[in-house]
Design a protein around this motif. Structure first.
Motif, PDB file in Angstrom:
ATOM      1  N   ILE A 162       0.850  -1.187   0.000  1.00  9.46           N
ATOM      2  CA  ILE A 162       0.000   0.000   0.000  1.00  9.46           C
ATOM      3  C   ILE A 162       0.886   1.237   0.000  1.00  9.46           C
ATOM      4  CG2 ILE A 162      -1.727   1.321   1.288  1.00  9.46           C
ATOM      5  CD1 ILE A 162      -2.724  -1.369   2.414  1.00  9.46           C
ATOM      6  N   ASN A 163       0.601   2.161  -0.920  1.00 10.83           N
ATOM      7  CA  ASN A 163       1.293   3.441  -0.957  1.00 10.83           C
ATOM      8  C   ASN A 163       0.246   4.541  -0.960  1.00 10.83           C
ATOM      9  OD1 ASN A 163       3.064   5.626  -1.378  1.00 10.83           O
ATOM     10  ND2 ASN A 163       2.735   5.468  -3.581  1.00 10.83           N
ATOM     11  N   LEU A 164       0.251   5.367   0.069  1.00 10.94           N
ATOM     12  CA  LEU A 164      -0.696   6.470   0.170  1.00 10.94           C
ATOM     13  C   LEU A 164      -0.028   7.830  -0.022  1.00 10.94           C
ATOM     14  CD1 LEU A 164      -2.815   5.191   3.187  1.00 10.94           C
ATOM     15  CD2 LEU A 164      -3.328   5.004   0.750  1.00 10.94           C
ATOM     16  N   ILE A 165       1.242   7.830  -0.429  1.00  7.26           N
ATOM     17  CA  ILE A 165       1.978   9.073  -0.637  1.00  7.26           C
ATOM     18  C   ILE A 165       1.932   9.417  -2.128  1.00  7.26           C
ATOM     19  CG2 ILE A 165       4.202  10.242  -0.406  1.00  7.26           C
ATOM     20  CD1 ILE A 165       4.833   8.128   1.815  1.00  7.26           C
ATOM     21  N   PRO A 166       1.238  10.503  -2.472  1.00 14.15           N
ATOM     22  CA  PRO A 166       1.120  10.859  -3.894  1.00 14.15           C
ATOM     23  C   PRO A 166       2.478  11.079  -4.568  1.00 14.15           C
ATOM     24  CG  PRO A 166      -0.413  12.136  -2.568  1.00 14.15           C
ATOM     25  CD  PRO A 166       0.491  11.409  -1.616  1.00 14.15           C
ATOM     26  N   PHE A 167       2.614  10.530  -5.748  1.00 10.30           N
ATOM     27  CA  PHE A 167       3.778  10.641  -6.622  1.00 10.30           C
ATOM     28  C   PHE A 167       5.021   9.915  -6.108  1.00 10.30           C
ATOM     29  CE2 PHE A 167       1.114  14.398  -7.348  1.00 10.30           C
ATOM     30  CZ  PHE A 167       0.752  14.145  -8.664  1.00 10.30           C
ATOM     31  N   ALA A 168       4.912   9.135  -5.045  1.00 11.06           N
ATOM     32  CA  ALA A 168       6.065   8.408  -4.519  1.00 11.06           C
ATOM     33  C   ALA A 168       6.533   7.334  -5.502  1.00 11.06           C
ATOM     34  CB  ALA A 168       5.737   7.782  -3.171  1.00 11.06           C
ATOM     35  N   SER A 169       5.621   6.549  -6.036  1.00 12.14           N
ATOM     36  CA  SER A 169       5.994   5.500  -6.991  1.00 12.14           C
ATOM     37  C   SER A 169       6.509   6.092  -8.286  1.00 12.14           C
ATOM     38  CB  SER A 169       4.796   4.595  -7.297  1.00 12.14           C
ATOM     39  OG  SER A 169       4.363   3.943  -6.137  1.00 12.14           O
ATOM     40  N   ILE A 170       5.864   7.149  -8.742  1.00 14.99           N
ATOM     41  CA  ILE A 170       6.299   7.796  -9.982  1.00 14.99           C
ATOM     42  C   ILE A 170       7.700   8.369  -9.799  1.00 14.99           C
ATOM     43  CG2 ILE A 170       5.811   9.687 -11.587  1.00 14.99           C
ATOM     44  CD1 ILE A 170       2.800   9.206 -10.951  1.00 14.99           C
ATOM     45  N   ALA A 171       7.971   8.998  -8.660  1.00 12.79           N
ATOM     46  CA  ALA A 171       9.299   9.545  -8.379  1.00 12.79           C
ATOM     47  C   ALA A 171      10.336   8.426  -8.292  1.00 12.79           C
ATOM     48  CB  ALA A 171       9.281  10.352  -7.082  1.00 12.79           C
TER      49      ALA A 171
ATOM     50  N   ASP B  29      -2.026   1.674  -4.733  1.00 17.99           N
ATOM     51  CA  ASP B  29      -1.146   2.820  -4.865  1.00 17.99           C
ATOM     52  C   ASP B  29      -1.948   4.055  -5.267  1.00 17.99           C
ATOM     53  OD1 ASP B  29       0.916   4.622  -5.497  1.00 17.99           O
ATOM     54  OD2 ASP B  29       2.173   3.047  -6.343  1.00 17.99           O
ATOM     55  N   ILE B  30      -1.794   5.126  -4.508  1.00 14.68           N
ATOM     56  CA  ILE B  30      -2.483   6.380  -4.834  1.00 14.68           C
ATOM     57  C   ILE B  30      -2.038   6.895  -6.195  1.00 14.68           C
ATOM     58  CG2 ILE B  30      -0.834   7.887  -3.653  1.00 14.68           C
ATOM     59  CD1 ILE B  30      -4.652   8.354  -3.758  1.00 14.68           C
ATOM     60  N   ASP B  31      -0.806   6.587  -6.589  1.00 10.78           N
ATOM     61  CA  ASP B  31      -0.332   7.002  -7.909  1.00 10.78           C
ATOM     62  C   ASP B  31      -1.129   6.333  -9.025  1.00 10.78           C
ATOM     63  OD1 ASP B  31       1.502   8.551  -6.618  1.00 10.78           O
ATOM     64  OD2 ASP B  31       3.251   7.351  -7.168  1.00 10.78           O
ATOM     65  N   ASP B  32      -1.559   5.106  -8.800  1.00  5.33           N
ATOM     66  CA  ASP B  32      -2.415   4.434  -9.791  1.00  5.33           C
ATOM     67  C   ASP B  32      -3.734   5.185  -9.950  1.00  5.33           C
ATOM     68  OD1 ASP B  32      -0.442   2.552 -10.062  1.00  5.33           O
ATOM     69  OD2 ASP B  32      -1.535   0.940  -9.055  1.00  5.33           O
ATOM     70  N   VAL B  33      -4.295   5.633  -8.845  1.00  7.64           N
ATOM     71  CA  VAL B  33      -5.550   6.396  -8.903  1.00  7.64           C
ATOM     72  C   VAL B  33      -5.330   7.696  -9.677  1.00  7.64           C
ATOM     73  CG1 VAL B  33      -7.310   7.609  -7.539  1.00  7.64           C
ATOM     74  CG2 VAL B  33      -6.436   5.399  -6.762  1.00  7.64           C
ATOM     75  N   ILE B  34      -4.233   8.371  -9.403  1.00  3.94           N
ATOM     76  CA  ILE B  34      -3.926   9.626 -10.101  1.00  3.94           C
ATOM     77  C   ILE B  34      -3.778   9.373 -11.603  1.00  3.94           C
ATOM     78  CG2 ILE B  34      -2.164  11.430 -10.405  1.00  3.94           C
ATOM     79  CD1 ILE B  34      -1.645  11.111  -7.305  1.00  3.94           C
ATOM     80  N   LEU B  35      -3.003   8.353 -11.962  1.00  7.40           N
ATOM     81  CA  LEU B  35      -2.784   8.039 -13.378  1.00  7.40           C
ATOM     82  C   LEU B  35      -4.072   7.573 -14.049  1.00  7.40           C
ATOM     83  CD1 LEU B  35       0.674   6.290 -13.000  1.00  7.40           C
ATOM     84  CD2 LEU B  35       0.247   8.549 -14.000  1.00  7.40           C
ATOM     85  N   ASN B  36      -4.877   6.777 -13.342  1.00  4.74           N
ATOM     86  CA  ASN B  36      -6.165   6.346 -13.893  1.00  4.74           C
ATOM     87  C   ASN B  36      -7.059   7.552 -14.164  1.00  4.74           C
ATOM     88  OD1 ASN B  36      -6.413   3.369 -11.775  1.00  4.74           O
ATOM     89  ND2 ASN B  36      -5.285   3.698 -13.657  1.00  4.74           N
ATOM     90  N   CYS B  37      -7.053   8.519 -13.258  1.00  7.28           N
ATOM     91  CA  CYS B  37      -7.863   9.729 -13.445  1.00  7.28           C
ATOM     92  C   CYS B  37      -7.350  10.560 -14.622  1.00  7.28           C
ATOM     93  CB  CYS B  37      -7.893  10.565 -12.164  1.00  7.28           C
ATOM     94  SG  CYS B  37      -8.911   9.806 -10.874  1.00  7.28           S
ATOM     95  N   VAL B  38      -6.052  10.591 -14.826  1.00  2.92           N
ATOM     96  CA  VAL B  38      -5.501  11.271 -16.011  1.00  2.92           C
ATOM     97  C   VAL B  38      -6.023  10.588 -17.275  1.00  2.92           C
ATOM     98  CG1 VAL B  38      -3.381  11.731 -17.323  1.00  2.92           C
ATOM     99  CG2 VAL B  38      -3.459  12.198 -14.871  1.00  2.92           C
ATOM    100  N   GLY B  39      -6.019   9.261 -17.285  1.00  2.00           N
ATOM    101  CA  GLY B  39      -6.567   8.526 -18.425  1.00  2.00           C
ATOM    102  C   GLY B  39      -8.042   8.809 -18.634  1.00  2.00           C
ATOM    103  N   GLY B  40      -8.813   8.800 -17.547  1.00  4.01           N
ATOM    104  CA  GLY B  40     -10.241   9.113 -17.640  1.00  4.01           C
ATOM    105  C   GLY B  40     -10.473  10.522 -18.158  1.00  4.01           C
ATOM    106  N   LEU B  41      -9.636  11.466 -17.718  1.00  4.20           N
ATOM    107  CA  LEU B  41      -9.748  12.848 -18.182  1.00  4.20           C
ATOM    108  C   LEU B  41      -9.452  12.942 -19.679  1.00  4.20           C
ATOM    109  CD1 LEU B  41     -10.159  15.864 -17.547  1.00  4.20           C
ATOM    110  CD2 LEU B  41      -7.708  15.972 -17.017  1.00  4.20           C
ATOM    111  N   ILE B  42      -8.434  12.240 -20.138  1.00  5.80           N
ATOM    112  CA  ILE B  42      -8.122  12.217 -21.576  1.00  5.80           C
ATOM    113  C   ILE B  42      -9.303  11.656 -22.357  1.00  5.80           C
ATOM    114  CG2 ILE B  42      -6.660  11.143 -23.347  1.00  5.80           C
ATOM    115  CD1 ILE B  42      -4.340  11.313 -21.256  1.00  5.80           C
ATOM    116  N   GLY B  43      -9.895  10.574 -21.868  1.00 10.08           N
ATOM    117  CA  GLY B  43     -11.057  10.000 -22.534  1.00 10.08           C
ATOM    118  C   GLY B  43     -12.238  10.948 -22.548  1.00 10.08           C
TER     119      GLY B  43
END
Length: 164
Positions: free
Chosen positions: A30-39, A107-121
């Motif tokens: 579990i990762n709840l720190i935004p952008f930690a995995s991406i960084a 991972d919160i980063d997955d949620v962020i990236l998924n939302c970016v994809g949804g926004l693009i769609g």
């Protein structure tokens, strides 16, 4: 009818990819720190990380673009906020289920990236709507898009073995 059939096939693929591609109990983090995995991906210099990072970041965006398109079409008169809430809710639900059943990394980063994809769609659908201007043309375009994308979803769902 074609639109709903392809949406159902896309949803089944999404479930297979995100929830049923790993054995229950096989992975729990579990990762709840935004952008930690991406960084971590961006600053890691270990061999092979680039491919995994690209697949994770781009994959999380790409897989939710169709949800943004379909959610926008199904909620035609809805503003951006309710449509993005739908996309975010699906993403958060998936991450919670992955964490509870230990079938992936939550991972919160997955949620962020998924939302970016949804926004693009969602933006792609709005652009299509602005170009076509009539609901009947939108429906026709969505049906054509759905029928053309059906072989892709069938291939992903039935042919590709998802073992991650």
């Amino acid at each position: 009818m074609a639109i709903f059939a392809v949406f159902a096939l896309y949803a089944a693929f999404l479930l297979k990819l995100l929830l049923f591609s790993r054995a229950p109990g096989s992975e729990r983090s579990i990762n709840l720190i935004p952008f930690a995995s991406i960084a971590e991906y961006a600053f890691s210099h270990s061999p092979g990380t680039e491919r995994v990072a690209f697949a994770n970041v781009v994959g999380n965006i790409l897989i939710f673009i169709p949800l943004g398109v379909y959610a926008s079409w199904l909620r035609h008169r809805a503003a951006a906020r309710p449509t993005m809430f739908t996309v975010a809710s699906v993403s958060v639900a998936v991450e919670i289920i992955q964490g509870v059943f230990a079938v992936g990394a939550s991972d919160i980063d997955d949620v962020i990236l998924n939302c970016v994809g949804g926004l693009i769609g969602m933006l792609a659908f709005w652009l299509l709507s602005a170009i076509l201007r009539k609901r009947s043309r939108e429906r026709t375009a969505m049906a054509v898009f759905s029928v053309l994308s059906m072989p892709v979803w069938v291939y992903f769902f039935f042919i590709i073995r998802l073992r991650m």
